[in-house]
Structures are given as structure tokens and as C-alpha cells.
Design an enzyme around this catalytic site. Sequence first.
Site, PDB file in Angstrom:
ATOM      1  N   THR A  20      -7.913  -1.918   2.112  1.00  0.00           N
ATOM      2  CA  THR A  20      -7.298  -2.852   1.158  1.00  0.00           C
ATOM      3  C   THR A  20      -7.756  -4.293   1.359  1.00  0.00           C
ATOM      4  OG1 THR A  20      -5.404  -1.361   1.058  1.00  0.00           O
ATOM      5  CG2 THR A  20      -5.116  -3.554   0.094  1.00  0.00           C
TER       6      THR A  20
ATOM      7  N   ASP B 191       2.215   2.939   3.188  1.00  0.00           N
ATOM      8  CA  ASP B 191       1.338   4.070   2.869  1.00  0.00           C
ATOM      9  C   ASP B 191       1.263   5.061   4.024  1.00  0.00           C
ATOM     10  OD1 ASP B 191      -0.924   5.363   1.316  1.00  0.00           O
ATOM     11  OD2 ASP B 191      -2.024   4.737   3.108  1.00  0.00           O
TER      12      ASP B 191
ATOM     13  N   GLU C 215      -1.063  -8.052   2.588  1.00  0.00           N
ATOM     14  CA  GLU C 215      -0.845  -6.620   2.386  1.00  0.00           C
ATOM     15  C   GLU C 215       0.230  -6.064   3.319  1.00  0.00           C
ATOM     16  OE1 GLU C 215      -3.574  -3.722   3.915  1.00  0.00           O
ATOM     17  OE2 GLU C 215      -2.999  -2.206   2.444  1.00  0.00           O
TER      18      GLU C 215
ATOM     19  N   HIS D 260       2.322   8.921   4.111  1.00  0.00           N
ATOM     20  CA  HIS D 260       1.403  10.021   4.448  1.00  0.00           C
ATOM     21  C   HIS D 260       2.046  10.928   5.506  1.00  0.00           C
ATOM     22  CE1 HIS D 260      -2.338   9.278   2.298  1.00  0.00           C
ATOM     23  NE2 HIS D 260      -2.324   8.004   2.650  1.00  0.00           N
TER      24      HIS D 260
ATOM     25  N   ASP E 291       0.823  -1.200   0.000  1.00  0.00           N
ATOM     26  CA  ASP E 291       0.000   0.000   0.000  1.00  0.00           C
ATOM     27  C   ASP E 291       0.861   1.255   0.000  1.00  0.00           C
ATOM     28  OD1 ASP E 291      -1.934   2.046   0.386  1.00  0.00           O
ATOM     29  OD2 ASP E 291      -3.275   0.573   1.290  1.00  0.00           O
TER      30      ASP E 291
ATOM     31  N   SER F 201      -7.248   3.843  -1.503  1.00  0.00           N
ATOM     32  CA  SER F 201      -6.994   2.407  -1.386  1.00  0.00           C
ATOM     33  C   SER F 201      -8.261   1.583  -1.593  1.00  0.00           C
ATOM     34  CB  SER F 201      -6.387   2.093  -0.023  1.00  0.00           C
ATOM     35  OG  SER F 201      -5.180   2.788   0.122  1.00  0.00           O
TER      36      SER F 201
ATOM     37  N   ASP G 223      -0.709  -0.465  -4.687  1.00  0.00           N
ATOM     38  CA  ASP G 223      -2.018   0.008  -5.168  1.00  0.00           C
ATOM     39  C   ASP G 223      -1.936   1.419  -5.747  1.00  0.00           C
ATOM     40  OD1 ASP G 223      -1.651   1.171  -2.634  1.00  0.00           O
ATOM     41  OD2 ASP G 223      -3.739   0.890  -2.015  1.00  0.00           O
ATOM     42  N   HIS G 224      -0.893   2.164  -5.366  1.00  0.00           N
ATOM     43  CA  HIS G 224      -0.630   3.538  -5.843  1.00  0.00           C
ATOM     44  C   HIS G 224       0.592   3.983  -5.074  1.00  0.00           C
ATOM     45  CE1 HIS G 224      -2.022   4.732  -1.896  1.00  0.00           C
ATOM     46  NE2 HIS G 224      -3.050   3.920  -2.078  1.00  0.00           N
TER      47      HIS G 224
HETATM   48 ZN    ZN Z   1      -3.543   2.461  -0.823  1.00  0.00          ZN
HETATM   49 MG    MG Z   2      -4.174  -0.613   2.634  1.00  0.00          MG
HETATM   50 ZN    ZN Z   3      -3.068   6.208   1.777  1.00  0.00          ZN
END
Ligand code: ZN
Ligand code: MG
Ligand code: ZN
Length: 509
Positions: A161, A290, A285, A294, A60, A108, A332-333
Site C-alpha cells: 500500500t 487487513d 495507512e 486474513h 487496508d 493491495s 482499499d477493499h
Molecule cells: Zn489491501
Molecule cells: Mg496495505
Molecule cells: Zn490483504
Amino acid sequence: MKRRDLLRLGATVSAGAAAGLLQGPLPGASRRATPVPGMTPASKASEGIRARNIIFFAYDGTGYEDLATASFFARSLGRSPLHFENLLGMGRSGLMRPESLTSVVTDSAAATTAWATGQRVVNGALSMHIDERELVPILHLAKDRGMATGLVTSTRITHATPAGWIARVPSRGMEDEIAAQYLDFEPDILMGGGAGRFQAEMRSDGRDLLGEFRQAGYEVLRTPAELAASTGDRVLGLFSEGTRHLPFEVDRVNRGVESPSLADLTFSALQRLEGAGRGFVLQVEAGRIDHANHHNDPAGMVGDWMAAEEALEVVLRHVARNPDTLLIAVPDHDTGGGVTYGIGRRYTHSTPALASLHRRQASLEWLLRDGLPRNPDPTTVAAGVEEYLGLPLASRRAEQISAVLAGERPEEWDWGHPNAQGSRNNRVGHLLSISDETPPVQRANINFATGAHTGGFVPLVLHGAGATQGNLGVIDNTELFRIMTDALGFRYENPAMDPRAAREAETSD
Ligand code: ZN
Ligand code: MG
Ligand code: ZN
């Protein structure tokens, strides 16, 4: 993990590939961007080896620049190249375009929906269109075919997710409902954090889901010791309290926060699923890269990348033993857009600056939540940042951070990037990453473009059953659903939604 083991793993996997165990192109894998007129795809889709099992390894919120930073960091640990790097050259690889139905930047929830259902939805929705039409995620299709199913994550198990593979809700925030839908679905494995959504006293409906899971035949596991001792085929493992995620790896290792590692969970899940008569679909995951991004917290990011590597190694060992398994590994990004940049004349400070990440003994989240008192004064901030992050802090920065922690958001500060004001952690992370008074080699040379997700393409690898060597090109995130169903030998089409209609519905909310 011992270096010897890493080398042995590399040898095993390479030998398997070289011996031709993994031959046969993956049907459907040629569904990619329109080819340039006059050019033919390098390899045409045809009947390939069916996969008995699928392991979808989701990262993630990370991308190429993080991969490079994590690789540099791994090298300084003697753990380079990363397994992910090796995979890029072994099976099928390419780039994934991570959009949602109505935004070039996905969240997500929409991202996992694209994978799990083959359809794009609006950001925030899980396997459901904005007009509340439900989609059928691949875990449902797999279970209908008698396959075992499982979700493993380092976030709350009800987080977006993992949730999208099973639950259908209009908003990812409906985590009480997601937990209830997990019980209705009855996957074989649920392992992650966030016990609160299963406990009567914390749920809006007062249901005791832990008890209901037990009644349904699940072992409910709450500690690493319980995980190690349990032998059941159906488990609900919840290894953090309330709404907490599992700890960042840097905190699990250095701050002694008790939790199984992602590799522990992955190993335990695969051990239970290995005997499934009709195969399995498992999502693993690495969910907190992620969060670190952030926060603009590079130590949190590389730490969780290393944790993901150890879990990926567990997966690769499984695939080496079970060549009828298809592994898909992909973010996922990207989040944050963090880059390792050059500093010093001829960039000579760059390498030692990056190595300064080793001085960080805690995540930013841990420092702000557990390592500092409430509303710390600038002197206390500076002492805490020095002790836990190894960063000498100029007094002006310490004052700014103290003010942020007291809830102030002075307008005149130059925040430097568009979403730095998003969260408290992100504002502090941003101030730390631009601490220009700090001697350069004592501060990691990593800067972030934002505290939000970004729209960049992300690296994608397929390995194992049907994933012969070849370039996938740039494919949509939704294509992974078709790659999975093709590998399992069936087709399913979820209903699409017109993006203009979805946009209208979104803006009239
Ligand atoms: Zn994500
Ligand atoms: Mg996630
Ligand atoms: Zn995020």
C-alpha cells in the site's frame, strides 16, 4: 484518549463545517457512474476551493460490516460514534468499487496503484503495467510541483500500500528494490516497520540503505523515544525489525510490544509537514486491519480499527486547523467478509457475545508466534487460548488446532469457507470462530466468509478543502486520483492498458 477531547474535536470540526469554511464543490467529483436517463446529478461540478494539502487515509482490508462491528466495540468503550461514522455525514461520501484491471477482487498493490495513478493494473503490480510500462504516481507529480511528500503505515514501510505511491515494480514482493526506489525519490517522511529491507546484511545487494539515507540528510529513527526527540524535516522511521510489521494494537497495548502507535506516527509526520511551503501529500495507512481479517481474528480487527480512529482524530485536528487540506478516508477493499450475527432467542445473546471481545488480550498472530511453544499439545493450546483470548475451548477444537500447528491439514475437516486453508493463522482463526461448543456469550458472534479479500464496495469519505456535502455515488477506485489532482489544480493522464491484453499476459506467465 479522553472523552472530553473527543467531544471537543467533534465540536471543532462541526463548527468549521457549519461556518462554511469548506464550501465549494470539488471539481471532477461528479465523474461517477452513468446517471439514470432523465435524472440529473444532485450537484454539478464547478470550480471549488483548491486544496493545499492532501491526506489520504487508507484502511487496508475492511468494509461496512467491520465498520459496524468496530462501532459496536467503540460504543462499549464509550467512544461511539466513530469519527469515520461522523465523516460519512459531513463531507462528500459514497461507495468505492475496488477492482483491479483483470479481477473483480483486488489485491493491495493494484488497489493502491489505482489511487496513486488513476489506472488499474493487474494484481501484484505496483504503479506499473504488466508490459512494464511505468505509471507516474501522484507523489511524483506533487514533488515535481515543489510539494512535500510522506508515507506513514503500520505495516512494513516497503509493503504494497505505501509502496505504490512512490515505487514502480512489476511485483510487490520486490521490497529490496522498493526501499532503493524510496531513496531515489527522497520523500520527506517515511514511517512504518520493517528495518530489514534497509540493512546491508538482509538485502540481496548488500547495500547499507540506512547509511545512504543518513548521507542523504535523513534522520533515521528506530524507537518511540527517538521519534519523540527528533526534530528533523526528513525522517526515515523504522520501528520494527527484519520483515516484521508494527504490532497489532491489541498487542501493543496488552502485550507490551514496544512501538509508536499509528496516531503517534501520524502526529509526528503532520508536525513536520505542516510548515511545507507548497503544501504536502501524505498517505497514512491503517495497514493491519487487513492482516487481522486474513487471520479471521476479530480482536485484531477491532483493535486496529480503534488505533485508526486515534490516528484519524489527529488528522481531523489538522484539517480543523488547516481547512485548505483535503482528507480522503477509504479502505482499499474488504477482507474476510466478517459479520456480527444474531444469536439466542430474539438475538438476546448478541450484545454480550460481542462484548466478549474485551476478554481478548492478544492477537491470534501473537498467540501463535509468541504465546505458545512450537507444536503445542491440545492441553497447552487450550490453556493459551483461554489465557490470552479468554476463550474456553472444547477438547476436539484444541486437538484440531494442535494438529494444524503441527502442520497437519486433515481433509475430512469441514473448513466451512473457501479460503480457510490459506495460512496457518487463518486455519486456526477459522477453527476458533466456529467453536460451537463454547458457551455462546463467551465467544464473539463474528463469522468470516473467507480468509481472502472480497469484492464488496467500501465506504468512502472526503472532508475538508473542496469537499462540500454531497453524495459521490458509486465511483471507481481510479477516480480518487482525479479527485486529488483536480483538488491540487492540475490534470495528468497515465496510460491505460487493455484488460484483455493484460489478461493474456497474465495467463501466459
Ligand atoms: Zn489491501
Ligand atoms: Mg496495505
Ligand atoms: Zn490483504
